[in-house]
Write a protein that holds these residues in place. Structure first.
Motif, PDB file in Angstrom:
ATOM      1  N   UNK A   6       0.835  -1.205   0.000  1.00  0.00           N
ATOM      2  CA  UNK A   6       0.000   0.000   0.000  1.00  0.00           C
ATOM      3  C   UNK A   6       0.869   1.255   0.000  1.00  0.00           C
ATOM      4  N   UNK A   7       1.922   1.257   0.806  1.00  0.00           N
ATOM      5  CA  UNK A   7       2.841   2.392   0.845  1.00  0.00           C
ATOM      6  C   UNK A   7       3.570   2.575  -0.470  1.00  0.00           C
ATOM      7  N   UNK A   8       3.998   1.462  -1.055  1.00  0.00           N
ATOM      8  CA  UNK A   8       4.677   1.511  -2.353  1.00  0.00           C
ATOM      9  C   UNK A   8       3.763   2.120  -3.411  1.00  0.00           C
ATOM     10  N   UNK A   9       2.532   1.606  -3.502  1.00  0.00           N
ATOM     11  CA  UNK A   9       1.614   2.113  -4.532  1.00  0.00           C
ATOM     12  C   UNK A   9       1.212   3.560  -4.274  1.00  0.00           C
ATOM     13  N   UNK A  10       1.149   3.966  -3.022  1.00  0.00           N
ATOM     14  CA  UNK A  10       0.855   5.373  -2.721  1.00  0.00           C
ATOM     15  C   UNK A  10       1.979   6.269  -3.243  1.00  0.00           C
ATOM     16  N   UNK A  11       3.214   5.856  -3.052  1.00  0.00           N
ATOM     17  CA  UNK A  11       4.342   6.624  -3.576  1.00  0.00           C
ATOM     18  C   UNK A  11       4.336   6.629  -5.104  1.00  0.00           C
ATOM     19  N   UNK A  29      12.889  12.527  -4.348  1.00  0.00           N
ATOM     20  CA  UNK A  29      12.998  13.519  -3.277  1.00  0.00           C
ATOM     21  C   UNK A  29      12.048  13.192  -2.131  1.00  0.00           C
ATOM     22  N   UNK A  30      10.826  12.806  -2.464  1.00  0.00           N
ATOM     23  CA  UNK A  30       9.855  12.436  -1.430  1.00  0.00           C
ATOM     24  C   UNK A  30      10.317  11.194  -0.676  1.00  0.00           C
ATOM     25  N   UNK A  31      10.804  10.216  -1.408  1.00  0.00           N
ATOM     26  CA  UNK A  31      11.286   8.974  -0.803  1.00  0.00           C
ATOM     27  C   UNK A  31      12.500   9.232   0.084  1.00  0.00           C
ATOM     28  N   UNK A  32      13.341  10.184  -0.294  1.00  0.00           N
ATOM     29  CA  UNK A  32      14.559  10.478   0.482  1.00  0.00           C
ATOM     30  C   UNK A  32      14.253  11.054   1.859  1.00  0.00           C
ATOM     31  N   UNK A  33      13.039  11.533   2.053  1.00  0.00           N
ATOM     32  CA  UNK A  33      12.631  12.073   3.353  1.00  0.00           C
ATOM     33  C   UNK A  33      12.261  10.965   4.334  1.00  0.00           C
ATOM     34  N   UNK A  34      12.116   9.748   3.832  1.00  0.00           N
ATOM     35  CA  UNK A  34      11.760   8.598   4.672  1.00  0.00           C
ATOM     36  C   UNK A  34      13.025   7.943   5.215  1.00  0.00           C
ATOM     37  N   UNK A  35      12.894   7.112   6.236  1.00  0.00           N
ATOM     38  CA  UNK A  35      14.063   6.373   6.743  1.00  0.00           C
ATOM     39  C   UNK A  35      14.678   5.488   5.654  1.00  0.00           C
ATOM     40  N   UNK A  36      15.969   5.254   5.763  1.00  0.00           N
ATOM     41  CA  UNK A  36      16.693   4.459   4.760  1.00  0.00           C
ATOM     42  C   UNK A  36      16.054   3.087   4.573  1.00  0.00           C
ATOM     43  N   UNK A  37      15.561   2.468   5.656  1.00  0.00           N
ATOM     44  CA  UNK A  37      14.948   1.141   5.491  1.00  0.00           C
ATOM     45  C   UNK A  37      13.696   1.220   4.604  1.00  0.00           C
ATOM     46  N   UNK A  38      13.025   2.370   4.557  1.00  0.00           N
ATOM     47  CA  UNK A  38      11.884   2.515   3.652  1.00  0.00           C
ATOM     48  C   UNK A  38      12.337   2.683   2.202  1.00  0.00           C
ATOM     49  N   UNK A  39      13.466   3.337   2.011  1.00  0.00           N
ATOM     50  CA  UNK A  39      14.042   3.442   0.656  1.00  0.00           C
ATOM     51  C   UNK A  39      14.405   2.040   0.169  1.00  0.00           C
ATOM     52  N   UNK A  40      15.025   1.272   1.032  1.00  0.00           N
ATOM     53  CA  UNK A  40      15.366  -0.111   0.691  1.00  0.00           C
ATOM     54  C   UNK A  40      14.101  -0.923   0.429  1.00  0.00           C
ATOM     55  N   UNK A  41      13.076  -0.723   1.245  1.00  0.00           N
ATOM     56  CA  UNK A  41      11.810  -1.428   1.052  1.00  0.00           C
ATOM     57  C   UNK A  41      11.144  -1.054  -0.259  1.00  0.00           C
ATOM     58  N   UNK A 124      17.915   4.624  -6.047  1.00  0.00           N
ATOM     59  CA  UNK A 124      19.323   5.042  -5.971  1.00  0.00           C
ATOM     60  C   UNK A 124      19.427   6.540  -5.695  1.00  0.00           C
ATOM     61  N   UNK A 125      18.617   7.327  -6.416  1.00  0.00           N
ATOM     62  CA  UNK A 125      18.623   8.778  -6.204  1.00  0.00           C
ATOM     63  C   UNK A 125      18.161   9.124  -4.794  1.00  0.00           C
ATOM     64  N   UNK A 126      17.115   8.459  -4.341  1.00  0.00           N
ATOM     65  CA  UNK A 126      16.588   8.725  -2.995  1.00  0.00           C
ATOM     66  C   UNK A 126      17.647   8.408  -1.942  1.00  0.00           C
ATOM     67  N   UNK A 127      18.322   7.292  -2.086  1.00  0.00           N
ATOM     68  CA  UNK A 127      19.361   6.911  -1.133  1.00  0.00           C
ATOM     69  C   UNK A 127      20.487   7.939  -1.113  1.00  0.00           C
ATOM     70  N   UNK A 131      21.517  10.071   2.118  1.00  0.00           N
ATOM     71  CA  UNK A 131      22.756   9.733   2.829  1.00  0.00           C
ATOM     72  C   UNK A 131      23.993  10.461   2.316  1.00  0.00           C
ATOM     73  N   UNK A 132      23.904  11.004   1.103  1.00  0.00           N
ATOM     74  CA  UNK A 132      25.080  11.614   0.488  1.00  0.00           C
ATOM     75  C   UNK A 132      26.046  10.591  -0.079  1.00  0.00           C
TER      76      UNK A 132
END
Length: 157
Positions: A6-11, A29-41, A124-127, A131-132
């Protein structure tokens, strides 16, 4: 992985149905505001969504708006098929789910003007934004064409 479907499809919904460069940058950019584990997810969900579409019934469809010189159907390449699968995912959950029941719903996404490649680079861009650092990652599922051996009868399981 805490990213739900559900979170994936919302994004994905923030793309408004297309994986254009500007929309994918906005999503990263929106994804980068989430915790890294969510970017990985998100990366895991994206890879799995693309993997599930990696099937012969979609990959053998001709490119929708091209023909060979003799008028024969123009086949998709491995790369163009990957980008078509990305375009289907970018179109959203209802389109993605519908193609499994009606292969003709996939066909328009094979058009040479329909390119979802930018979606591949969102995690990749979000990460990197978060994190830089450059992300050297792998996912449980491969999104490369022919990786879903169950989806291609001539490959066997």
């Amino acid at each position: 992985m805490t990213m739900t479907w559900a979170g994936f499809w919302a994004l994905i919904g923030t793309l408004d149905g297309e994986a254009g460069e500007a929309g994918c940058l906005r999503l990263a950019e929106e994804l980068s505001e989430l915790p890294v584990h969510d970017i990985e997810g998100f990366a895991e969900r994206l890879a799995e969504a693309l993997y599930r579409l990696d099937q012969e019934k979609f990959g053998t469809l001709p490119v929708a708006d091209l023909t060979l010189r003799d008028g024969a159907p123009f086949p998709q390449s491995a790369d163009s098929f990957l980008y078509a699968r990305c375009a289907v995912v970018a179109a959203g959950r209802s389109v993605w789910e519908s193609v499994f029941f009606d292969v003709d719903r996939f066909a328009p996404y094979t058009a040479s003007t329909c390119d979802g490649e930018s979606l591949l680079y969102v995690p990749d861009r979000a990460y990197e934004l978060a994190t830089g650092k450059e992300w050297e990652r792998s996912t449980r599922h491969s999104c490369e064409t022919f990786s879903n051996r169950d989806g291609w009868s001539h490959l066997g399981a």
